[in-house]
Every structure is written in structure tokens, then in C-alpha cells.
Design an enzyme around this catalytic site. Structure first.
Site, mmCIF file in Angstrom:
data_model
loop_
_atom_site.group_PDB
_atom_site.id
_atom_site.type_symbol
_atom_site.label_atom_id
_atom_site.label_comp_id
_atom_site.label_asym_id
_atom_site.label_seq_id
_atom_site.Cartn_x
_atom_site.Cartn_y
_atom_site.Cartn_z
ATOM 1 N N LYS A 107 12.689 10.636 41.436
ATOM 2 C CA LYS A 107 12.736 12.068 41.122
ATOM 3 C C LYS A 107 11.402 12.776 41.374
ATOM 4 C CE LYS A 107 16.616 11.880 38.001
ATOM 5 N NZ LYS A 107 16.901 10.435 37.857
HETATM 6 C C1 LIG Z 1 18.155 9.976 38.014
HETATM 7 C C2 LIG Z 1 18.245 8.559 38.415
HETATM 8 C C3 LIG Z 1 19.390 8.059 39.051
HETATM 9 C C4 LIG Z 1 20.603 8.907 39.310
HETATM 10 O O1 LIG Z 1 20.374 9.901 40.275
HETATM 11 P P1 LIG Z 1 21.410 11.125 40.404
HETATM 12 O O2 LIG Z 1 20.827 11.982 41.466
HETATM 13 O O3 LIG Z 1 21.422 11.799 39.068
HETATM 14 O O4 LIG Z 1 22.718 10.551 40.745
HETATM 15 C C5 LIG Z 1 19.392 6.732 39.439
HETATM 16 N N1 LIG Z 1 18.351 5.920 39.188
HETATM 17 C C6 LIG Z 1 17.235 6.365 38.567
HETATM 18 C C7 LIG Z 1 16.134 5.404 38.290
HETATM 19 C C8 LIG Z 1 17.144 7.693 38.166
HETATM 20 O O5 LIG Z 1 16.045 8.113 37.557
#
Ligand SMILES: *Cc1c(COP(=O)(O)O)cnc(C)c1O
Length: 429
Positions: A107
């Protein structure tokens, strides 16, 4: 580029308005008015381009002329200042490591891109923007770090008490400055609901410019499409059909991958890999979209019962179920299966997968990778972020990277709230 609301009741807005407001006034998610495929020369020459060039070419149409080219390139250079390697795991399987950023989760890219866009749009504005965000774990840390010290922006993070890992909690509660963490009883969906309610609460929005830094915000969501292009650049020479498996919670990441495909990226198939929060998996079987409240699992960043971006995925397939099923599958896996996969990967290859990556790996196995295919699962977080689970499952000790070591002994600072009224009071105070 103009953006319209998927609820079709609000008027169209520019990129900057979509970023500043987050959600449309009719509660719909913003969606780009049209997606223009990149020229075939882009994919022919991708191996000669660096990450910033690839990202600039891919995102330019979505930003339009609202950020000048030199500024946008500078933002991208700043945001993409780490590696995105595809690491071989098996003959026909590799993992795209997305955890080399400052908070060690994928993210970081979306959060940093959004922070810098918002900082740019808000530079001449006297009033602060308040970024209000719900987190199931990693969003909070990435957003907190990405927005730390950004002028004119206050950040409020809402997280479910006791449902995020210790390191995740430290990442979102120890920064101070313009970042405040609120913890509340309940699960992630409760946090997400409160945030959505706040956006529509006139008493708040008359006084405060609120925006969201969840993947509902186009500036958080769209830059994730870069990952799929970066992976393609690295595996193109294999000449195989590519299958991506994306560990999915709110389905923003995989949805961005599908946008990359619409830009012309040759992808044969997408696998959405989930934990026992299986709303989309059930939908593909029954055609009934029945959200359930989320269940706690060891891959907690995917504990989402009502994935907000699935509506965007349906739009990308023109709400055509057959088309969707043709290039998209979804599978769900239990915590037990996830731990078995972590052990399997470790014992046969020595690779330490975190629980989210392991779910992605299982998705590829379930789909099956043929001779002429290459499967890539996204490793969305560094294993250290899920230290207890990884160490206990694999019977190993993980050394703590610098980014984590520097926060682990800092003191947690958070405010407890118990209901929506208390959130509102806090925002209006
Ligand atoms: C947020 C997150 C996800 C999921 O991603 P989305 O875009 O919400 O589907 C998967 N793995 C990790 C480690 C995350 O932080």
C-alpha cells in the site's frame, strides 16, 4: 480525465475533485470516463523503460493536465524509489515482491502517490483537508507514513481494536504530528461503515473537507496498476502466458491489475485469492452478491466482508458475468491451508512467504499453471509484519528490518471511540 460515480446520480468531476472528495456525493465510487489503451510500442519497448517512465506513460491519461508533466514525473520518482522484483519460486511460478517500501506493505505506493497529489492540489488552499481512513491493518501504516508532515493535510485513522498485528499497530499509532489513530470495538467493516457515514454527514462536511485514503480514492487505487506492468517487464522474455494471483481484501489491487489489462497488458487470467472472507468466491458460484461481516484470520489485511472495489471490477467487465468468469477466478483458503502453504514453500524452496502471499500462492496452485503459462503471485507484505504467525508456523526467527526496528519500541498513542457519535465529536472538535 473526468470521473463519474458508479451510482450514476452525481455529476462528473475532474481528477483533483475525485482525489479531494474521495467518494461521490451519491455514495458511489468514482470511475474514469474512458480508458484509452496504450500504444503497442509501449509493450514492445517496456524492457528499455525505467519504472518512472513506465508509470508516467500508464498514469498520464488518468491525471490529465491537472498536474504538469515535470511535477508528475517528480512525484512518481519520489513514490517509486524502491524495488519491485519478481523472485523465482518454482519452475513456472514467481512472486512479485511489493514490500520493499517504507512500511513494507504494497500500500506504500498508492498511499504515497495520493499524499503527494493531495499535497499538490492543496498547496494554495488555506483550509486543511482531513484524510479519514479505515484500516484492516496495512492501510493505516502506509497512509500514516505517506502523509506524515504533508502540509495542509490532517490524517485520522480508524482501526479495529486488537484486530491488527502488533507491528501494524505501532506503524499507525507512533508517528504523531498530523497523524491521529482512533481505535474502536468491532471489525474492519464497522470502521469502514463509520467512515462512509462520516463522508455523507452534512454537519461534518459543512465544516471540514473530508477525503478517503482507502482504495475507494482513485489516487490510492490507480497507481497499483504499475505493479503488473513492472512484473511484465521482468518476465516478458519468457514468452509465456501470464497469470496473476492477487491476495485480495477490498479488491483494489486486483482491480488495478484489470485496468492494466485494459491498457493492453497481455494477461491471460486473474486469480483473486482470499482467506475465509469469501464473498466474491461465493458470488462467482451463485451469482448472488451476499456480503457477510468479516471474520478474523491470520491474513488480516484481507479480512473484508464487503469488498468495496468489486463494483469497479464488474464495471470493467461491463457487468457481463460470462466475460468476468472467462478471465477472472476467485478461490478462498482457510488459515490451516495457508499455514500448510507457508511450510511447503519454505521447506521446498527456502522462501519465507507471509500469510497473504501464501494465500496468493495457493490461488495459483488451485488454478493450475500449464506448460505455456507463468504464474505470478503478489507478495503484498514482508513476513516480519506478521511475525508471530510466521515464526510459529515455520519455526524460525526472522531478523527485524530497519524500517520496523525503528518503531517497535515507540510508545503507542491512540484514542478509543465506541460509536459513530464519538467519531463525529472528534472530527468536529
Ligand atoms: C490491503 C492488503 C491486501 C488486500 O488488498 P486489496 O487491494 O484490499 O484487495 C492484501 N495483502 C496485504 C498485506 C494488504 O495490506
Amino acid at each position: 480525465m473526468r470521473y463519474y460515480s458508479l451510482n450514476n446520480k452525481a455529476s462528473k468531476v475532474s481528477f483533483s475533485e475525485a482525489v479531494i472528495t474521495g467518494l461521490a456525493p451519491d455514495r458511489g465510487l468514482y470511475f474514469p470516463e474512458n480508458i484509452q489503451p496504450l500504444p503497442s510500442s509501449f509493450f514492445e519497448n517496456i524492457e528499455e523503460m525505467d519504472t518512472v517512465e513506465i508509470a508516467y506513460q500508464a498514469i498520464q491519461q488518468f491525471v490529465g493536465d491537472e498536474i504538469p508533466e515535470s511535477e508528475l514525473r517528480a512525484i512518481l520518482a519520489d513514490v517509486l524509489s524502491f524495488e519491485f522484483p519478481v523472485v523465482p519460486i518454482e519452475d513456472r511460478i514467481g512472486t512479485l515482491e511489493l514490500f520493499h517500501g517504507p512500511t513494507m506493505a504494497f500500500k506504500d505506493v498508492g498511499a504515497r502517490f495520493m499524499a503527494r497529489c493531495l499535497g499538490y492540489f492543496n498547496q494554495n488552499n488555506k483550509n486543511n483537508v482531513t484524510v479519514l481512513v479505515a484500516t484492516s491493518g496495512d492501510t493505516g501504516g502506509a497512509v500514516a507514513k505517506g502523509f506524515l508532515g504533508v502540509q495542509g493535510v490532517d490524517v485520522v485513522i480508524l482501526y479495529p481494536s486488537g484486530k491488527v498485528s502488533t507491528i501494524q499497530e505501532k506503524q499507525l499509532t507512533t508517528l504523531g504530528q498530523n497523524i491521529t489513530a482512533l481505535e474502536t470495538d468491532g471489525v474492519f467493516d464497522d470502521c469502514q461503515d463509520m467512515v462512509k457515514t462520516a463522508f455523507l454527514d452534512k454537519e461534518i462536511t459543512n465544516q471540514k473537507q473530508l477525503t478517503s485514503a482507502n482504495s475507494i480514492n482513485v489516487a490510492r487505487w490507480l497507481p497499483q496498476l504499475f505493479y503488473f506492468l513492472f512484473a511484465y517487464k521482468q518476465v516478458k522474455h519468457k514468452g509465456k502466458n501470464i497469470i496473476f494471483s492477487v491476495p485480495s481484501g477490498n479488491f483494489g489491487n486486483i482491480c488495478a491489475g484489470i485496468v492494466a489489462k485494459q491498457l493492453g497488458l497481455p494477461v491471460k487470467h486473474f486469480v483473486a485469492s482470499t482467506n475465509s472472507n469469501d464473498t466474491v468466491v461465493r458470488y462467482l458460484k451463485t451469482l448472488n452478491y451476499e456480503p457477510r461481516s468479516s471474520k478474523a484470520t491470520i491474513s488480516n489485511a484481507m479480512d473484508v466482508g464487503n469488498p468495496s472495489n468489486f463494483i469497479r471490477i464488474q464495471k470493467l467487465f461491463n457487468h457481463n458475468f460470462e466475460e468476468l468468469k472467462h478471465s477472472f477466478s476467485a478461490y478462498s483458503f482457510s488459515d490451516e491451508q495457508t499455514k500448510e502453504a507457508m511450510k511447503n514453500i519454505f521447506n521446498t524452496t527456502g522462501y519465507i512467504a507471509d500469510p497473504h502471499g501464501a494465500v496468493g500462492y495457493l490461488g495459483l496452485k488451485e488454478k493450475g499453471i500449464r506448460e505455456d503459462e507463468f504464474g505470478i503471485f503478489l507478495e503484498t507484505a514482508h513476513p516480519v509484519k506478521f511475525l508471530d504467525v510466521v515464526e510459529n508456523t515455520l519455526n524460525i526467527e526472522i531478523s527485524i528490518p530497519e524500517q520496523i526496528a525503528e518503531i517497535i519500541h515507540k510508545k503507542k498513542k491512540s484514542i478509543s471511540i465506541h460509536n459513530y457519535e464519538e467519531l463525529k465529536e472528534f472530527l468536529l472538535a
